[in-house]
Design a protein around this motif. Structure first.
Motif, PDB file in Angstrom:
ATOM      1  N   PHE A 126       0.834  -1.207   0.000  1.00 22.33           N
ATOM      2  CA  PHE A 126       0.000   0.000   0.000  1.00 22.33           C
ATOM      3  C   PHE A 126       0.869   1.257   0.000  1.00 22.33           C
ATOM      4  N   ALA A 127       1.877   1.242  -0.865  1.00 25.54           N
ATOM      5  CA  ALA A 127       2.823   2.356  -0.923  1.00 25.54           C
ATOM      6  C   ALA A 127       2.147   3.664  -1.292  1.00 25.54           C
ATOM      7  N   ASP A 128       1.074   3.586  -2.093  1.00 27.30           N
ATOM      8  CA  ASP A 128       0.400   4.809  -2.530  1.00 27.30           C
ATOM      9  C   ASP A 128      -0.556   5.356  -1.474  1.00 27.30           C
ATOM     10  N   ILE A 129      -0.752   4.597  -0.401  1.00 25.49           N
ATOM     11  CA  ILE A 129      -1.642   5.056   0.677  1.00 25.49           C
ATOM     12  C   ILE A 129      -0.811   5.549   1.853  1.00 25.49           C
ATOM     13  N   GLY A 130       0.168   4.736   2.248  1.00 24.92           N
ATOM     14  CA  GLY A 130       1.030   5.109   3.356  1.00 24.92           C
ATOM     15  C   GLY A 130       0.332   4.984   4.695  1.00 24.92           C
ATOM     16  N   GLY A 131       1.055   5.375   5.751  1.00 26.77           N
ATOM     17  CA  GLY A 131       0.447   5.403   7.073  1.00 26.77           C
ATOM     18  C   GLY A 131       0.311   4.061   7.751  1.00 26.77           C
ATOM     19  N   VAL A 132       1.288   3.146   7.546  1.00 28.17           N
ATOM     20  CA  VAL A 132       1.256   1.856   8.236  1.00 28.17           C
ATOM     21  C   VAL A 132       1.576   2.074   9.711  1.00 28.17           C
ATOM     22  N   GLN A 133       0.701   1.579  10.574  1.00 25.44           N
ATOM     23  CA  GLN A 133       0.851   1.783  12.015  1.00 25.44           C
ATOM     24  C   GLN A 133       1.378   0.510  12.673  1.00 25.44           C
ATOM     25  N   PRO A 134       2.624   0.520  13.179  1.00 26.26           N
ATOM     26  CA  PRO A 134       3.126  -0.656  13.916  1.00 26.26           C
ATOM     27  C   PRO A 134       2.297  -0.872  15.179  1.00 26.26           C
ATOM     28  N   TRP A 135       1.970  -2.122  15.455  1.00 26.57           N
ATOM     29  CA  TRP A 135       1.137  -2.455  16.615  1.00 26.57           C
ATOM     30  C   TRP A 135       1.752  -3.675  17.288  1.00 26.57           C
ATOM     31  N   ALA A 136       2.193  -3.489  18.514  1.00 23.16           N
ATOM     32  CA  ALA A 136       2.871  -4.567  19.235  1.00 23.16           C
ATOM     33  C   ALA A 136       1.998  -5.803  19.386  1.00 23.16           C
ATOM     34  N   ALA A 137       0.685  -5.619  19.482  1.00 26.78           N
ATOM     35  CA  ALA A 137      -0.221  -6.762  19.658  1.00 26.78           C
ATOM     36  C   ALA A 137      -0.148  -7.734  18.486  1.00 26.78           C
ATOM     37  N   LEU A 138       0.252  -7.260  17.296  1.00 34.23           N
ATOM     38  CA  LEU A 138       0.375  -8.124  16.122  1.00 34.23           C
ATOM     39  C   LEU A 138       1.738  -8.795  16.037  1.00 34.23           C
ATOM     40  N   GLY A 139       2.646  -8.477  16.956  1.00 34.22           N
ATOM     41  CA  GLY A 139       3.982  -9.048  16.925  1.00 34.22           C
ATOM     42  C   GLY A 139       3.997 -10.523  17.254  1.00 34.22           C
ATOM     43  N   SER A 140       5.108 -11.173  16.924  1.00 35.97           N
ATOM     44  CA  SER A 140       5.232 -12.607  17.189  1.00 35.97           C
ATOM     45  C   SER A 140       5.185 -12.881  18.683  1.00 35.97           C
ATOM     46  N   PRO A 141       4.377 -13.870  19.107  1.00 38.61           N
ATOM     47  CA  PRO A 141       4.297 -14.195  20.535  1.00 38.61           C
ATOM     48  C   PRO A 141       5.517 -14.937  21.046  1.00 38.61           C
ATOM     49  N   ARG A 142       6.464 -15.231  20.171  1.00 40.05           N
ATOM     50  CA  ARG A 142       7.612 -16.047  20.560  1.00 40.05           C
ATOM     51  C   ARG A 142       8.533 -15.324  21.532  1.00 40.05           C
ATOM     52  N   ILE A 143       8.475 -13.987  21.588  1.00 38.06           N
ATOM     53  CA  ILE A 143       9.360 -13.268  22.504  1.00 38.06           C
ATOM     54  C   ILE A 143       8.604 -12.714  23.710  1.00 38.06           C
ATOM     55  N   GLY A 144       7.297 -12.942  23.769  1.00 39.59           N
ATOM     56  CA  GLY A 144       6.510 -12.403  24.864  1.00 39.59           C
ATOM     57  C   GLY A 144       6.266 -13.428  25.970  1.00 39.59           C
ATOM     58  N   SER A 145       5.952 -12.932  27.157  1.00 36.52           N
ATOM     59  CA  SER A 145       5.563 -13.809  28.257  1.00 36.52           C
ATOM     60  C   SER A 145       4.130 -14.262  28.047  1.00 36.52           C
ATOM     61  N   ASP A 146       3.698 -15.242  28.830  1.00 40.10           N
ATOM     62  CA  ASP A 146       2.316 -15.714  28.725  1.00 40.10           C
ATOM     63  C   ASP A 146       1.334 -14.581  29.000  1.00 40.10           C
ATOM     64  N   ALA A 147       1.631 -13.763  29.998  1.00 38.77           N
ATOM     65  CA  ALA A 147       0.735 -12.658  30.347  1.00 38.77           C
ATOM     66  C   ALA A 147       0.693 -11.624  29.221  1.00 38.77           C
ATOM     67  N   GLU A 148       1.842 -11.303  28.643  1.00 38.54           N
ATOM     68  CA  GLU A 148       1.903 -10.338  27.545  1.00 38.54           C
ATOM     69  C   GLU A 148       1.144 -10.848  26.322  1.00 38.54           C
ATOM     70  N   ASN A 149       1.317 -12.135  26.024  1.00 41.26           N
ATOM     71  CA  ASN A 149       0.636 -12.714  24.867  1.00 41.26           C
ATOM     72  C   ASN A 149      -0.874 -12.753  25.062  1.00 41.26           C
ATOM     73  N   ALA A 150      -1.312 -13.045  26.289  1.00 48.83           N
ATOM     74  CA  ALA A 150      -2.752 -13.062  26.567  1.00 48.83           C
ATOM     75  C   ALA A 150      -3.345 -11.665  26.412  1.00 48.83           C
ATOM     76  N   ALA A 151      -2.624 -10.650  26.882  1.00 48.75           N
ATOM     77  CA  ALA A 151      -3.097  -9.278  26.752  1.00 48.75           C
ATOM     78  C   ALA A 151      -3.145  -8.858  25.285  1.00 48.75           C
ATOM     79  N   ALA A 152      -2.137  -9.271  24.512  1.00 44.31           N
ATOM     80  CA  ALA A 152      -2.110  -8.937  23.086  1.00 44.31           C
ATOM     81  C   ALA A 152      -3.280  -9.579  22.354  1.00 44.31           C
TER      82      ALA A 152
END
Length: 257
Positions: free
Chosen positions: A172-198
């Motif tokens: 979507f290069a012609d639209i722009g405005g991609v918003q990084p969101w930690a909740a969409l990140g890989s659960p492999r580096i998060g704790s169980d509590a962090e992953n549940a919250a995400a």
């Protein structure tokens, strides 16, 4: 046993057994203290997708992660896939997006390998598994599919991982405005509590999808599995909405382009 339509492939029980054995092996590795599923810190994923330990001995990998053609054939475990399924699925996805009130959640485009390198750092793309030339072309094809149909998302969110941000940005290069969101990140580096919250945050995000439009999210197969119990091929999108209980449900799939 009744005959199957010409061109339809049925996944046999042995394939499902192998998949279950892989999951048991992977989970066993994690329980043994390896946070990323490796057997020992010196394990590596080679460019051809093979896994080797520090002595160079071959190690099992998830056969559903490579190559793309295998993922495509085995997308629906225990189900049937026909040669015309991709076209009909894409048509269903387009209709759902036009209706609005949905989120289409993509797995990032093709990025060779299985896991990030041991030197992985979230803010440093040079330490991560990234899109290859085909992955970048695939991301552009995703964007072309939307543009040709006059479909424009109201918002684009992405995992902070570089391969996800690059997928969204190239598509979507012609639209722009991609918003990084930690909740969409890989659960492999998060704790169980962090992953549940995400996961709860993602549930709320899908339930709050705009009634008059749709959002695009880009994430990882692990996140898709946590959301709806089903992963996706590289560059594949799942159109989702919340059911009566507020849980995500898959309405349609946009196959890898």
């Amino acid at each position: 046993m009744p005959s199957l339509p010409v061109g339809v492939v049925m996944i046999d029980a042995s394939t499902l057994t192998k998949r279950r054995r892989w999951i048991d092996f992977r989970d066993g590795c994690r329980r043994a203290g390896s946070s990323d599923g490796r057997v020992g810190q010196n394990a590596r994923t080679w460019h051809d997708g093979s896994r080797h330990d520090s002595q160079g001995l071959s190690m099992p990998i998830d056969p559903f992660s490579t190559p793309a053609s295998i993922r495509r054939r085995l997308l629906l475990l225990g189900g049937l896939i026909s040669p015309w399924a991709g076209a009909s699925a894409a048509g269903g996805a387009e209709g759902r997006l036009r209706q609005g009130g949905v989120v289409i959640v993509f797995r990032h485009a093709q990025a060779p390998g299985v896991y990030d390198p041991p030197s992985f750092k979230l803010g440093d793309c040079s330490t991560q598994r990234n899109l290859d030339a085909e992955g970048r072309a695939q991301a552009r094809r995703i964007g072309a599919w939307f543009k040709q149909r006059g479909l424009q998302p109201t918002q684009m969110r992405s995992s902070p991982w570089c391969r996800c941000i690059d997928t969204a940005t190239l598509a979507f290069a012609d639209i722009g405005g991609v918003q990084p969101w930690a909740a969409l990140g890989s659960p492999r580096i998060g704790s169980d509590a962090e992953n549940a919250a995400a996961l709860q945050a993602l549930h709320r995000g899908i339930a709050d999808a705009p009634h008059s439009g749709f959002e695009v999210w880009v994430t990882h197969s692990f996140v898709l599995s946590a959301l709806v119990g089903s992963g996706a091929g590289s560059g594949e999108g799942l159109v989702m909405s919340a059911d009566a209980a507020g849980l995500p449900q898959v309405l349609a799939r946009l196959p890898p382009l």
